[in-house]
Write an enzyme that holds these catalytic residues in place. Structure first.
Site, PDB file in Angstrom:
ATOM      1  N   CYS A 118       8.625 148.342  78.926  1.00 45.53           N
ATOM      2  CA  CYS A 118       7.763 149.444  79.368  1.00 45.53           C
ATOM      3  C   CYS A 118       6.921 150.067  78.250  1.00 45.53           C
ATOM      4  O   CYS A 118       5.694 150.006  78.295  1.00 45.53           O
ATOM      5  CB  CYS A 118       8.616 150.538  80.000  1.00 45.53           C
ATOM      6  SG  CYS A 118       9.467 149.953  81.461  1.00 45.53           S
TER       7      CYS A 118
HETATM    8  N1  LIG Z   1      13.384 147.461  82.833  1.00 43.54           N
HETATM    9  C1  LIG Z   1      13.161 148.757  82.813  1.00 43.54           C
HETATM   10  O1  LIG Z   1      13.830 149.504  82.120  1.00 43.54           O
HETATM   11  C2  LIG Z   1      12.074 149.385  83.664  1.00 43.54           C
HETATM   12  C3  LIG Z   1      12.080 150.772  83.839  1.00 43.54           C
HETATM   13  C4  LIG Z   1      11.121 151.358  84.624  1.00 43.54           C
HETATM   14  C5  LIG Z   1      10.132 150.574  85.204  1.00 43.54           C
HETATM   15  N2  LIG Z   1      10.118 149.226  85.017  1.00 43.54           N
HETATM   16  C6  LIG Z   1       9.061 148.446  85.675  1.00 43.54           C
HETATM   17  O2  LIG Z   1       9.649 147.795  86.811  1.00 43.54           O
HETATM   18  C7  LIG Z   1       9.019 146.530  87.015  1.00 43.54           C
HETATM   19  C8  LIG Z   1      10.066 145.431  87.004  1.00 43.54           C
HETATM   20  O3  LIG Z   1      10.700 145.390  85.738  1.00 43.54           O
HETATM   21  P1  LIG Z   1      12.092 144.702  85.490  1.00 43.54           P
HETATM   22  O4  LIG Z   1      12.537 145.165  84.153  1.00 43.54           O
HETATM   23  O5  LIG Z   1      13.007 144.874  86.642  1.00 43.54           O
HETATM   24  O6  LIG Z   1      11.642 143.159  85.428  1.00 43.54           O
HETATM   25  P2  LIG Z   1      12.581 141.865  85.499  1.00 43.54           P
HETATM   26  O7  LIG Z   1      11.836 140.766  84.854  1.00 43.54           O
HETATM   27  O8  LIG Z   1      13.964 142.204  85.045  1.00 43.54           O
HETATM   28  O9  LIG Z   1      12.689 141.565  87.058  1.00 43.54           O
HETATM   29  C9  LIG Z   1      11.591 141.204  87.829  1.00 43.54           C
HETATM   30  C10 LIG Z   1      12.022 140.108  88.795  1.00 43.54           C
HETATM   31  O10 LIG Z   1      10.909 139.826  89.655  1.00 43.54           O
HETATM   32  C11 LIG Z   1      10.941 138.442  89.944  1.00 43.54           C
HETATM   33  N3  LIG Z   1       9.639 138.052  90.453  1.00 43.54           N
HETATM   34  C12 LIG Z   1       8.496 137.801  89.778  1.00 43.54           C
HETATM   35  N4  LIG Z   1       7.507 137.501  90.618  1.00 43.54           N
HETATM   36  C13 LIG Z   1       8.011 137.559  91.845  1.00 43.54           C
HETATM   37  C14 LIG Z   1       7.461 137.349  93.140  1.00 43.54           C
HETATM   38  N5  LIG Z   1       6.189 137.033  93.296  1.00 43.54           N
HETATM   39  N6  LIG Z   1       8.270 137.495  94.208  1.00 43.54           N
HETATM   40  C15 LIG Z   1       9.579 137.795  94.044  1.00 43.54           C
HETATM   41  N7  LIG Z   1      10.152 138.022  92.858  1.00 43.54           N
HETATM   42  C16 LIG Z   1       9.377 137.912  91.774  1.00 43.54           C
HETATM   43  C17 LIG Z   1      11.341 137.817  88.640  1.00 43.54           C
HETATM   44  O11 LIG Z   1      11.860 136.514  88.852  1.00 43.54           O
HETATM   45  C18 LIG Z   1      12.384 138.799  88.121  1.00 43.54           C
HETATM   46  O12 LIG Z   1      13.708 138.439  88.527  1.00 43.54           O
HETATM   47  C19 LIG Z   1       7.975 146.413  85.929  1.00 43.54           C
HETATM   48  O13 LIG Z   1       6.751 146.883  86.415  1.00 43.54           O
HETATM   49  C20 LIG Z   1       8.480 147.347  84.851  1.00 43.54           C
HETATM   50  O14 LIG Z   1       7.435 147.823  84.033  1.00 43.54           O
HETATM   51  C21 LIG Z   1      11.078 148.601  84.257  1.00 43.54           C
END
Ligand SMILES: NC(=O)c1ccc[n+]([C@@H]2O[C@H](COP(=O)([O-])OP(=O)(O)OC[C@H]3O[C@@H](n4cnc5c(N)ncnc54)[C@H](O)[C@@H]3O)[C@@H](O)[C@H]2O)c1
Length: 438
Positions: A271
């Site tokens: 992030c």
């Molecule tokens: N990790 C954090 O601490 C955090 C905190 C707040 C916000 N976010 C935001 O949340 C969002 C997700 O982050 P995350 O850390 O969970 O990512 P992540 O990579 O852990 O998980 C995302 C998942 O989405 C899947 N994916 C990708 N394309 C896809 C599709 N078309 N259909 C279905 N699944 C799909 C991936 O395979 C993956 O498993 C991002 O925008 C991030 O900026 C993350």
């Protein structure tokens, strides 16, 4: 009251989460705990297979919980996106990275929106949770969904509610963090508010998706800018012989007007190093620049180089060049007590050390093997056990992540030189002359 609202209130509505990662799985957990049946979607078949087998790939999501949910039919993971029409509410938690030219890469959000559009049926609520720039829900997601021929506010509903997950934080899980919610139109906002209020401690309704999107970017920009400020002060105070961590501990006793941020070897995680650049990009489209963001990015990006210069200087003092010196890096996860290596500054540190000929090793209790990274040429290394002999054989131990699992007394007792970028050794009493904070 619409049928959907009634089903949400009775908790008979089925909640679908797209993207079963660090954000998606805890969110499912919150809805399961509130009594909902959930469907989890991911394009990564390997992840789906692991979940279906009752295994967890995220440290703080227990396998037992997954097994219980599967057994109780509270959670069904699938890679079949055609089943999106089985969910009454679909929450999108897919990645929002930067492209190679550091512009927003909305490919995952767009793919997901297209998959939802292909399965969209009247009465569904769609909520985007991925972090993004203000305008994404209305300008990017809505047109894709509307191309299905269904009309927002009448046939389906669309909102934005930013995820504020803080992995590794034992005090706040998904259900305990207030949720900001903004809708494309009033009925969408209402349904999203009702949905989250079933599972989350407090709802903060705002007037539009754009306000909710801007709120999330403000939160992350605030962190990036403040971390850059303390990183800059660290470099100044270091030169003046003042311990910046002691300064921060003193400053934070002020009961108002000061929030403590801590310096480190650079910014990490999915992030903070990325999201502010979503805003810079949209600002350029409006003919404005975001100078705080650019400056913070510049300072934070310079930190690994600063740390390595210090390593070079300290080794030099001990009559050693970096080339050929054994350096063990402690911590490759981007922050304390998590297993997530994304954007971790440790990989930049490793690149710099290897370019200068150091003999590199690492330890991370949460990352047993170095993963492949998109922007780094990562050596094939496994985490080394920190035995007294191993530590004694290192010319330098470089603490990049201050995991709680480390026995810092033990590290300092056996290492010749410890470069500490996190003030992790603050409680170590003996052999402090071996510690260099930087
Ligand atoms: N990790 C954090 O601490 C955090 C905190 C707040 C916000 N976010 C935001 O949340 C969002 C997700 O982050 P995350 O850390 O969970 O990512 P992540 O990579 O852990 O998980 C995302 C998942 O989405 C899947 N994916 C990708 N394309 C896809 C599709 N078309 N259909 C279905 N699944 C799909 C991936 O395979 C993956 O498993 C991002 O925008 C991030 O900026 C993350």
């Amino acid at each position: 009251m619409t049928d959907l609202e009634a089903a949400i209130r009775q908790r008979t509505a089925r909640v679908g989460v797209v993207g079963l990662g660090y954000v998606g799985l805890p969110l499912i957990r919150a809805f399961v705990a509130a009594g909902f049946r959930t469907l989890g979607f991911d394009v990564d078949q390997h992840k789906v297979d692991q979940l279906r087998a009752g295994r967890s790939y995220i440290k703080h999501i227990p396998a037992e919980w997954i097994q219980e949910c599967l057994a109780g039919e509270r959670f069904e993971p699938t890679a079949d996106l055609r089943r999106l029409n089985e969910a009454d509410c679909v929450l999108i938690c897919v990645p929002t990275p930067l492209s190679d030219s550091r512009d927003p890469d909305l490919e995952y959000v767009e793919q997901t929106a297209r998959a939802i559009a292909a399965a969209l049926r009247p009465g569904q609520l769609i909520v985007l949770e991925s972090t993004t720039y203000p305008g994404t829900t209305r300008d990017v997601v809505l047109p894709i969904l509307a191309a299905s021929g269904l009309q927002v506010g009448r046939d389906f509903f669309l909102a934005y509610s930013p995820e504020r997950e803080d992995p590794g934080n034992p005090d706040y899980g998904a259900s305990g963090i207030p949720k900001v919610v903004g809708g494309i139109e009033p009925m969408s906002a209402r349904l999203a508010e009702v949905l989250y209020s079933q599972a989350v401690v407090r709802i903060v309704p705002v007037s539009s998706c754009e306000v909710a999107e801007a709120c999330k970017i403000l939160e992350n920009t605030y962190r990036a800018v403040n971390i850059a400020m303390v990183n800059e002060l660290k470099m100044l105070y270091d030169r003046m012989g003042i311990d910046v961590w002691e300064v921060i501990e003193a400053a934070k006793t002020k009961p108002f007007g000061f929030a403590a941020f801590y310096p480190g070897p650079g910014l990490g995680g999915h992030c903070i190093p990325i999201d502010p650049f979503y805003l810079s990009w949209v600002a350029r489209k409006h003919g404005l620049s975001t100078r705080f963001i650019e400056l913070a990015g510049e300072i934070n990006a310079q930190m690994p180089q600063y740390v390595i210069e210090r390593v070079v200087r300290e080794l030099n003092e001990r009559g050693k060049p970096l080339k050929g010196s054994r350096v063990c890096l402690l911590g490759v996860a981007y922050k304390k007590d998590v297993d997530d290596p994304r954007e971790s500054p440790s990989f930049v540190l490793m690149d710099l050390l290897r370019q200068r000929g150091a003999v590199l090793s690492y330890n991370d209790p949460h990352v047993p093997k170095l993963p492949k990274m998109r922007h780094h040429d990562v050596p094939e290394l496994a985490s080394q056990e920190l035995t007294p002999e191993f530590l004694a054989a290192q010319d330098c131990v470089l603490i990049a992540t201050d995991h709680s699992a480390y026995d810092y007394d033990h590290v300092v007792r056996h290492a010749k030189l410890v470069i500490d970028t996190r003030n992790a050794t603050k409680c170590v009493q003996d052999n402090r002359d071996r510690i260099v904070k930087t």
